[in-house]
Write an enzyme that holds these catalytic residues in place. Structure first.
Site, PDB file in Angstrom:
ATOM      1  CG  HIS A   1       5.518  -2.030  -3.203  1.00  0.00           C
ATOM      2  ND1 HIS A   1       5.324  -0.896  -2.590  1.00  0.00           N
ATOM      3  CD2 HIS A   1       4.459  -2.496  -3.926  1.00  0.00           C
ATOM      4  CE1 HIS A   1       3.922  -0.849  -2.577  1.00  0.00           C
ATOM      5  NE2 HIS A   1       3.322  -1.794  -3.222  1.00  0.00           N
TER       6      HIS A   1
ATOM      7  CD  GLU B   1      -1.328  -4.921  -6.662  1.00  0.00           C
ATOM      8  OE1 GLU B   1      -1.228  -6.022  -7.087  1.00  0.00           O
ATOM      9  OE2 GLU B   1      -1.290  -4.537  -5.335  1.00  0.00           O
TER      10      GLU B   1
END
Length: 207
Positions: free
Chosen positions: A24, A97
């Site tokens: 990201h 994550e």
């Protein structure tokens, strides 16, 4: 008719997939150099621009599917690079994550010896208590990719995070230990792989 079915079977057998995988864009927490695991922080202005620049670099490529973790920063990045509406991004929790546990939101340089050493050499050292293990990262990320490879996609984009991308790339590079830990992936750096019959080839990187 028999020839037709033979042709179809041949096309299916020859099916291959290009997998575009990226981290990201930048968030405020990234900029502050804080451990950002499951904290749901959106992109900052720099992160939005990074995603736009990444899209420009890859040109007018069309993705048959765009996947992201459930976190805002990944979904926003996926929408921009994938050139799709946020509602069309496919969410999968297996590429979320790493859970940094007690180290969440702590400064990169103030993690203490155990976490600093582990994050530098996870091949040699166990995860500190409360931190997700490499084995867990490998299990969930490899499960995601194996399922993905059963789909009939030509180009697919995956947007995830700086930690979990290391096990995703480990799978796509057929690493025996299941991870590619170094070099770390920068924000919106895109790595492109080809998957063909369970065999993988690294194609290129867009930085």
């Amino acid at each position: 008719m028999e020839k037709f079915y033979t042709l179809v079977e041949t096309l299916i057998e020859d099916r291959w997939m290009k997998i575009w995988i990226t981290r990201h864009g930048q968030t405020a927490l990234n900029k502050q150099k804080l451990m950002q695991g499951l904290t749901d922080e959106p992109l900052n202005e720099t992160g939005i621009n990074q995603a736009k620049e990444a899209r420009n670099k890859i040109g007018d490529i069309h993705f048959d599917a765009v996947y992201a973790s459930p976190l805002q920063r990944a979904i926003q990045t996926a929408s921009i690079i994938g050139n799709v509406d946020k509602k069309d991004v496919k969410i999968d929790s297996r590429i979320i994550e790493v859970d940094f546990g007690d180290y969440e939101l702590r400064n990169y340089f103030k993690l203490g010896l155990k976490m600093t050493s582990y994050w530098a050499f996870p091949e040699l050292l166990p995860a500190p208590k409360s931190v997700e293990s490499v084995e867990s990262m490998i299990k969930r990320s490899h499960s995601f990719l194996k399922e993905l490879e059963s789909k009939n996609y030509e180009n697919v984009l995956i947007v995830c995070h700086g930690g979990i991308i290391r096990s995703l790339c480990g799978y796509l590079e057929d690493r025996k230990n299941g991870i590619k830990w170094r070099p770390k992936s920068n924000n919106c750096e895109i790595r492109v792989y080809e998957s063909n019959h369970g065999k993988h080839t690294f194609i290129e990187t867009y930085k």
